[in-house]
Motif scaffolding. Sequence first.
Motif, PDB file in Angstrom:
ATOM      1  N   THR A1102       0.733  -1.105  -0.144  1.00 36.83           N
ATOM      2  CA  THR A1102      -0.049  -0.036   0.040  1.00 36.83           C
ATOM      3  C   THR A1102       0.779   1.193  -0.048  1.00 36.83           C
ATOM      4  O   THR A1102       0.710   2.196  -0.774  1.00 36.83           O
ATOM      5  N   LEU A1103       1.795   1.424   0.961  1.00 38.22           N
ATOM      6  CA  LEU A1103       2.750   2.330   1.093  1.00 38.22           C
ATOM      7  C   LEU A1103       3.484   2.403  -0.245  1.00 38.22           C
ATOM      8  O   LEU A1103       3.629   3.756  -0.736  1.00 38.22           O
ATOM      9  N   VAL A1104       3.916   1.490  -0.787  1.00 39.50           N
ATOM     10  CA  VAL A1104       4.771   1.545  -2.030  1.00 39.50           C
ATOM     11  C   VAL A1104       3.735   2.161  -3.136  1.00 39.50           C
ATOM     12  O   VAL A1104       4.101   3.386  -3.903  1.00 39.50           O
ATOM     13  N   VAL A1105       2.552   1.904  -3.244  1.00 38.39           N
ATOM     14  CA  VAL A1105       1.644   2.213  -4.275  1.00 38.39           C
ATOM     15  C   VAL A1105       1.153   3.909  -4.044  1.00 38.39           C
ATOM     16  O   VAL A1105       1.507   4.630  -5.120  1.00 38.39           O
ATOM     17  N   SER A1109       2.064   6.950  -6.892  1.00 37.56           N
ATOM     18  CA  SER A1109       1.491   7.839  -7.418  1.00 37.56           C
ATOM     19  C   SER A1109       1.142   9.368  -6.784  1.00 37.56           C
ATOM     20  O   SER A1109       1.301  10.362  -7.668  1.00 37.56           O
ATOM     21  N   THR A1110       1.497   9.382  -5.561  1.00 38.51           N
ATOM     22  CA  THR A1110       1.812  10.917  -4.806  1.00 38.51           C
ATOM     23  C   THR A1110       3.036  10.844  -4.101  1.00 38.51           C
ATOM     24  O   THR A1110       2.896  10.717  -2.796  1.00 38.51           O
ATOM     25  N   PRO A1111       4.143  11.143  -4.835  1.00 36.84           N
ATOM     26  CA  PRO A1111       5.436  11.091  -4.138  1.00 36.84           C
ATOM     27  C   PRO A1111       5.297  12.019  -2.864  1.00 36.84           C
ATOM     28  O   PRO A1111       6.250  11.733  -1.841  1.00 36.84           O
ATOM     29  N   LEU A1112       4.589  13.046  -2.918  1.00 32.20           N
ATOM     30  CA  LEU A1112       4.509  13.983  -1.684  1.00 32.20           C
ATOM     31  C   LEU A1112       4.256  13.177  -0.386  1.00 32.20           C
ATOM     32  O   LEU A1112       4.654  13.494   0.769  1.00 32.20           O
ATOM     33  N   PHE A1113       3.543  12.079  -0.568  1.00 27.78           N
ATOM     34  CA  PHE A1113       3.138  11.458   0.472  1.00 27.78           C
ATOM     35  C   PHE A1113       4.464  10.783   1.493  1.00 27.78           C
ATOM     36  O   PHE A1113       4.277  10.492   2.548  1.00 27.78           O
ATOM     37  N   PHE A1215      -3.099  14.957  -0.927  1.00 31.84           N
ATOM     38  CA  PHE A1215      -2.102  15.133  -1.983  1.00 31.84           C
ATOM     39  C   PHE A1215      -2.788  14.901  -3.266  1.00 31.84           C
ATOM     40  O   PHE A1215      -2.258  15.711  -4.334  1.00 31.84           O
ATOM     41  N   ALA A1216      -3.693  14.087  -3.606  1.00 33.85           N
ATOM     42  CA  ALA A1216      -4.285  13.971  -4.815  1.00 33.85           C
ATOM     43  C   ALA A1216      -4.848  15.113  -5.203  1.00 33.85           C
ATOM     44  O   ALA A1216      -4.631  15.392  -6.203  1.00 33.85           O
ATOM     45  N   VAL A1217      -5.668  15.831  -4.220  1.00 33.20           N
ATOM     46  CA  VAL A1217      -6.410  16.999  -4.521  1.00 33.20           C
ATOM     47  C   VAL A1217      -5.330  18.216  -4.957  1.00 33.20           C
ATOM     48  O   VAL A1217      -5.393  18.982  -6.005  1.00 33.20           O
ATOM     49  N   ILE A1218      -4.334  18.249  -4.063  1.00 40.59           N
ATOM     50  CA  ILE A1218      -3.198  19.111  -4.013  1.00 40.59           C
ATOM     51  C   ILE A1218      -2.524  19.253  -5.404  1.00 40.59           C
ATOM     52  O   ILE A1218      -2.458  20.184  -6.336  1.00 40.59           O
ATOM     53  N   GLY A1219      -2.001  17.669  -5.877  1.00 44.33           N
ATOM     54  CA  GLY A1219      -1.535  17.666  -7.116  1.00 44.33           C
ATOM     55  C   GLY A1219      -2.341  17.034  -8.101  1.00 44.33           C
ATOM     56  O   GLY A1219      -1.832  16.315  -9.089  1.00 44.33           O
ATOM     57  N   ARG A1220      -3.533  17.647  -8.386  1.00 51.10           N
ATOM     58  CA  ARG A1220      -4.655  17.300  -9.147  1.00 51.10           C
ATOM     59  C   ARG A1220      -4.157  17.422 -10.529  1.00 51.10           C
ATOM     60  O   ARG A1220      -4.439  16.743 -11.609  1.00 51.10           O
ATOM     61  N   SER A1221      -3.304  18.696 -10.986  1.00 55.40           N
ATOM     62  CA  SER A1221      -2.961  19.144 -12.090  1.00 55.40           C
ATOM     63  C   SER A1221      -2.140  18.078 -12.979  1.00 55.40           C
ATOM     64  O   SER A1221      -2.433  17.796 -14.039  1.00 55.40           O
ATOM     65  N   ASN A1222      -1.258  17.128 -12.244  1.00 58.55           N
ATOM     66  CA  ASN A1222      -0.501  16.383 -12.745  1.00 58.55           C
ATOM     67  C   ASN A1222      -0.687  14.899 -12.526  1.00 58.55           C
ATOM     68  O   ASN A1222       0.250  13.928 -12.454  1.00 58.55           O
ATOM     69  N   LEU A1223      -1.925  14.604 -12.216  1.00 54.50           N
ATOM     70  CA  LEU A1223      -2.168  13.110 -11.748  1.00 54.50           C
ATOM     71  C   LEU A1223      -3.315  12.627 -12.557  1.00 54.50           C
ATOM     72  O   LEU A1223      -4.287  13.385 -13.150  1.00 54.50           O
TER      73      LEU A1223
END
Length: 1529
Positions: A1102-1105, A1109-1113, A1215-1223
Amino acid sequence: MDALCGSGELGSKFWDSNLSVHTDNPDLTPCFQNSLLAWAPCVYLWAALPCYLFYLRRHHRGYIVLSRLSRLKTALGVLLWCISWADLFYSFHGLVHGWAPAPIFFVTPLVVGVTMLLATLLIQYERLQGVQSSGVLIIFWFLCVLCAIIPFRSKILSAVEKGKISDPFRFSTFYIYFALVLSALILSCFREKPPLFSPKDFDTNPCPETKAGFLSRLSFWWFTKMAILGYKRPLELQDLWSLNKEDRSQMVVQRLLGEWKKQQEKAVRHQAAEAAGKRQSSEGEVLLGGQHQAREPSFLRALLATFSSSFLLSMCFKLIQDLLSFVNPQLLSILIRFISNPMAPTWWGFLVAGLMFVCSVMQTLILHQYFHCIFVMGLRFRTGIIGVIYRKALVITNSVKRESTVGEIVNLMSVDAQRFMDVVPFLNLLWSAPLQIILAMYFLWQNLGPSVLAGIALMILLMPLNGAVAMKMRAFQVEQMKFKDSRIKLMSEILGGIKVLKLYAWEPSFLEQVEGIRQDELRLMRRSAFLHATSTFIWICTPFLVTLITLGVYVSVDQNNVLDAEKAFVSVSLFNILKIPLNMLPQLISNLAQISVSLKRIQHFLSQDELDPQCVERKIITPGYAVTIHNGTFTWARDLPPSLHSLDIQVPKGALVAVVGPVGCGKSSLVSALLGEMEKLEGKVYMKGSVAYVPQQAWIQNCTLQENVLFGQALDPKRYHRALEACALLADLEVLPGGDQTEIGEKGINLSGGQRQRVSLARAVYSNADIFLLDDPLSAVDSHVAKHIFDQVIGPEGVLAGKTRVLVTHGISFLPQTDFVIVLADGQVSEVGTYSALLQRSGSFANFLRNYAPDEDEEHLEADSRTALEDKEDEEVLLIEDTLSNHTDLLDNEPVTYEVQKQFIRQLSAMSSEGEGQGRPVPRRHLGATEKAVPATEAKASPVLIQEEKAEMGTVKLSVYWDYMKAVGLWTTLVICLLYGGQSAFAIGANVWLSAWTDEAAMNGQQNNTSQRLGVYATLGIMQGLLVMLSAVMMAVGGVQAARSLHQALLHNKMRSPQSFFDTTPSGRILNRFSKDIYVIDEVLAPTILMLLNSFFNSISTLVVIMISTPLFAVVILPLAIIYLFVQRFYVATSRQLKRLESVSRSPIYSHFSETVTGTSVIRAYCRSQDFEAISDVKVDANQKSCYPYISSNRWLGIRVEFVGNCVVLFAALFAVIGRSNLSPGLVGLSVSYALQVTLALNWMIRTMSDLESNVVAVERVKEYSKTEPEAPWVVESSRPPADWPLQGEVEFRNYSVRYRPGLELVLKDLSLRVRGGEKVGIVGRTGAGKSSMTLCLFRILEAAEGEIRIDGLNVADIGLHDLRSQLTIIPQDPILFSGTLRMNLDPFGNYSEEDMWRALELSHLHTFVTSQPAGLDFQCSEGGENLSVGQRQLVCLARALLRKSRILVLDEATAAIDLETDDLIQATIRTQFETCTVLTIAHRLNTIMDYTRVLVLDKGTVAEFDSPINLIAARGIFYGMARDAGLA
C-alpha cells in the motif's frame, strides 16, 4: 420549505446551488441555516430520548450530589432556553409592530427552546440516576456547535460584504448562543463525582472503565494508564483491575443456570406431554424444530436467553458500522470525478478528503465499541459455561463419571468453553455478511450494470466449494479431538504412575503408545493443513477472479462500455468490501460446525443423570436409630449388576458398628450407598443428622494442612487442637516445615500415606458431625498409631464416643470393642450381631476367626490374659486380646492387633523421604525436605513445596523464534517469505496495469485491444494466487514438522526426567504443556504466521503504491510510522504480559476442577458443594481479570492504529487534490483505493504480531520443559551387563550415602553392608530411618552422593538404568494400574506367552476373578484401576513380579488393603516362588520377617543392627524393643 422562510428582506430560497456548490466561496442560504441546520441537533435528541430513558430506568446507580459542575451545566441550559425564548419574543414583537417575520422565525426558536429545556431536565435526571458522563448530551452539544459553525462564518461574511449588520438583535443572540453551546460542550466533557450511596466498593483496584467519561470510553483512553505501566515494567497480578460486577462468575453463572433450569423444565414438560399421548400439542414444534428439539433441553437457547441484551446492543453497533463502510467508495467515486474535471472548484476535493477522514474515524470508533461489547460477551459465555460444568460435575452419578475420565471433563471446560469464547465475535456475521453482500451488489449494479451478475455467479459457485472444504476440515477436527483426548488421558496416567514406570523400566512401551497416537494426530493435521492451503488459495483468488470476470464481461459485452477510472476503482473498492463477508462466511460455517460439536458435548454432559438427593431420606427415621436400610438394592450404574442386594441394616444412635468381610464383598460400596453415591434400585435408606466421611483413600486438597482439617469451618482453637491430638498429628506438625501452615502438594504428595489418612480423619473429627462413616481408616497407619487412634477417636473411650460410627475394617483386634458387627459376603449381609454372639453362632465369621485365632476360646476364659504370638510353621497366629483387658494400660506390650502387624512402624509419619502410603492412585515420591535430619533453619524457611509457576517476563527472546524456525526448517522459512514477496509484487503489478488501462480510455474515449489488457491482468492475478497457495502448502509442511519435533523433544525429555522433577512439579503444569501449549503449536502458530506475512506485505505494498502515485506522501510516512511503532511497542509489552498472566492463572481453574472431581464424594458428604463452587468462581474470576484488560488493550490499540490508517487515507486524498493538475484519475483511484484497505492491514499486522508473540510463548514453555535435566541414560552401550546378570543376586552397599535433592541433608549416611545371593533380608526401622530410600537407591531412583552399590560385583552406576531396573523386581506399596487391558498391565512389551500370564494369575490368586470376566485377559481396567478393589490391584502387582521372576525381589510391604486370607496367600506365594531369589522386604509387621535369614535395622540413615532375628533379639537392641512392642519377644 420556501413558504416557511417567506419572502421579503430576511426571506430567502431554501436551496441555491449557485450560492452553495458552483462557486469558489460556498455558503448556505439563510433559510437552510435557520431551518435544517438549526433543527438537526434537536431531531437527534428527541429521537434518542425514548431509548435513553428506558436505559436510565434500568440502570440506576444512586444519585450524585449537586456539584458546581452540575449547577453550571444547568445554568447554561437555562440561559440557552432564555436565549431561544428571547428570539421568539423578538419575532412576536416584530409581529406586533407590523413587520411580519417569516414563519421560520417562530418555528425554529420554539423547537430549539423546548429542546434546550429538555437538555436541562436531562442533565438533572442523569444526576439523579447516577450518570457521571453523558454520551447522549455530549453528542447533542457537539452537533449544536457543528451546525452553528456555518452561520457563524456566513453572518460575519455577509456583515463584511454589506458593511453593516442587518439584524443586530438576532446577530447578537446568535453569538451568545454559540458561546453558550460551546461552553456546554466543554463542560459536558468533564465527568461528575461518583454517585452517593453507590454500593461501597471495597475494591482496592477497581476498573477505571466504570468511572470513565464518555469520550474516554469511546477512545478507550481509560486503558492508557495500564499500557504505560506495562511498558515501564512487566505487569504483575496485583496491577490488574478487579472485574466489573456484571462480569463476575457469581452473576453470570446464576443467570445462565436459571435459564438452563427453565430449558430442562420445558423438556420435562414436553416429554410428559408426549408420554400422555398429546401428540397434537407437540406436532407444531416437531415440524419446526425437528423431533430432536423436543426431547433434549437446549443449552444454546439458555445461552441466548442469558446474553440477549448485550447481543442486541452489539447488533446495533454492527449495523451502523456496516452502513458506514459503504460511504467511502461513494466518496472515492466523487473524488475521481473531481480529478477528471479540471473545472471543478478546489474546495470540493478538500471537502471529499475531509469527509473520507471523518467517515473512517466514525467507522473506527463504532467498530471498536462493537468489538468490545462482543468480546466481553465472549468472556461471559466462557465464565458461564465453566461455572455450569463445574456445578454439574459435583452432582453427576458414578456411572457418568466412569464413562468420562477427569481429563475429558476438564477438556469440556478448557477446550469447549474456550471455543465458545472464540466464536462469539463471529456470530453477528450470520446476518451482517448477507447484508453487506446485498449492499455491495446494489452499488456494483449501479456502477457496472448487469455484468455484475457474472461475478456474483462465480461467488455463488465457489461457496459450496468453500463449504465442502470447511465440512471436511470439521470432520478432521472431530477426529483430531478424539486423538487429542486419548493422548492427554494417557499422558495424565503416565504422569500419575511415573514412579511405577521407572521402577519397572516400562517407559519405552508407554512412549510408543503416546507416539502412536501422536502419529495419527499429525497425519490428520497434515491433511487439514493442505485443505487449509486450498481454502487460502480460493480465499485470495475469489475477489480477484470476481473482479476480473466482471470487468471482462463489462468490456466485452458492448463496444461502448468504456472502463474508466471511476468505474474500475470504485468497483475494486466495493469488491474489497465484499471480500470480507465472503471470506468470513466459510470460516463462520466451519466455526459454527466446531461449536456445534462443542455444544453437543456440553449439552450431553449437562443432561447426564444426577445423583438423586432424595436417595437417602435425611429428615425422618425410626426413633432411636441413626441409620437404617430397608431391603436396599444398590448398583454403581444402571447397566451393571447390583453390587449390594436386599440389605436390611439398622444402626442405633451412638453405636459403633464394624463392617467386615473379604476383599471385594461390598464394604466400601455399603458406605457409598449410605452417602447416596450409588444408584438405588429398590428399598429405603434413612440417615438422620450431619455426616462425616473418611474414604479408604484419603482425599487431600492442595492447600495448607490446617485448611484441610478445618475444611471450610471456622477455626475453634480448642476443638482444632483436640482433633489434631486425637489423630496423633501433633508430632507430625513439629516435623513439617511450616507446622499446620505447610502447603500440601497435589493429592497430598508430601505427606506419607499414614499422615494423609490421619489428616482425613482429623477433618472428620473436627467437623463434629452426628454420623461418622469410616472406610478402613486404620489400614494406612502404623500399628501403635492405629491403636492410639482407635482408643482416642473411634473406640468407646474416644473423642467420638456417643456419636454413631460405622467402621469398615480388616482388623480383627478392634472387633471386641464394637457394639456389633455386620459381616458382608458377596454384596449381602451374611451375619449381624455382637462380637461374642457371632463367635458363639459358629457361622462363617466364627470359622474365619477360628482359623486365625484357634486359641480364642481358652483365651476368653482368662480375663486379663497377655497375648503371645507363636510362630507355627510360618503361619502367624493372631491372638485376640480379651475385651476386658482394655482397662489395663499395656502400652509397652500392646497386644498385636492385626492392624499393628499390618503396617508396623512402616508409615513415615514424618514427611519422611520414604515411600508411599496407601495413597491416591498417583504415587509420587515423598519429598525429603522434611527429614528429621534437616536443619531447623532450612526446614522452617519454606513451607511451600511447589514453586509458583513462573510467568516469563519481558520480551519473548529472539532465540524462541529461532527455535521455532529451526523446527520448521530454515530453508522452508526463507522460501515462504520469498513467495510472499513475489505475491505482493504480482498484486501491485495487476493493479498498476488496471490503472494504466483505465487512463487509456480517458485519453481517447474508447478502448482498443481489450483482450490483451484482460490477458495480462488475468495472468498477474492467477500468479499471485498460485504463489499464495505454494507458500501456504510450504507453511503447512513446516508447521507439522515443527509440531512433530517439538512434541517429540518434550515427550522424550519428560519420560527421561528424574523422579525428583515430578515430585516438585504438579502434574497439571506438565499436562498443560502437553495439552494447551502443544495445541497452540499444532493449530495456532502456523496460521498466525501466514496472517502476519499477509498483512505485513499488504501494508508495505500500500505504502509503495501511494508513494508511486503521490510522491508527496513520503513526507508524512515518517511521522505516521513513528506513531505506529510507538503505539505498537506500548501495546505489545502490555498485551504480551497480560496474555502470560492469563495462561498462568488458567491452570489453577483446571487443577482445582480435577481435584474436585476426584473428591466429589467427600465434598458431598460434608455438604461443601457450595463452598467449592465459590472457590471455583474465584479462580475463574482471577483468570478473567487478565482476559478483560487484554481485550481492552486490543481495542485501545485498534483505535490508535486505525487512526494512523485514517490519516493515510486523508493524506492520500489530500495530496491527490493538491497535485490534481499532474495526476491521472487512474493513479488517484489506485492510490486511494489502496489507502482505504490499509487500516485493516495495519491493524491486523500489530494484532498478529502480538498474537504471534503471545503464542510463541508456547514454544518457550515447551522448550523449557524439553531442556530439564534428564536422569542417567537408559542403556549404556559400552557397558551393558551380561545377558544372564545377576546370577547370584548378591547386593553390596559400599560407604553409600544419598540425599533427595542437592542442598538437602543426607538420608543414608555411609552405609556399608552385603547381602549374599538368595538371602532373605527384612529391613525395619522407625519412621524416617531411610528404609524406602534404600530400595529407591537400588533402582537408582535416587543417585548416590558418594559410595556405590554393587550387584554381583557390578557397580550399578556404570550400567544403563533400564539394564538395571529390568533385572530387579519390586512389589510397590501403592498398587498402580493403567487404563487398558489387564494383559497390557501385566506385560506392556508383550514378552510373555498366554500360559505364562495365566500361571502368574493363578499363583497370585486372581485366576477366578479373571476367568469370571467375559473378556478374560482383555478385561479393561479403568483409569488408575478404579474398577478393581485395592486388594485386587495389589494382587495384579504380585502377578507382575511373578511374570518377571528376576533374581532380586524388593517387597515394599503393603498389605494394608488386604484381608488376612489374601495376605497369607501373598506371603506363601512369595516364599515358594521366590525361594532362590534374594528378597529384600521393608517390613511393617515383624512376624512376616521373623523367619528371614537376616534383619537390617536402620536408624537415622545408618546401619544400627544387621544379623539374624534370633541373635538380634538376644542382643536386646533396637530390634528387640520393636519385637517386644509387637509382642514377639
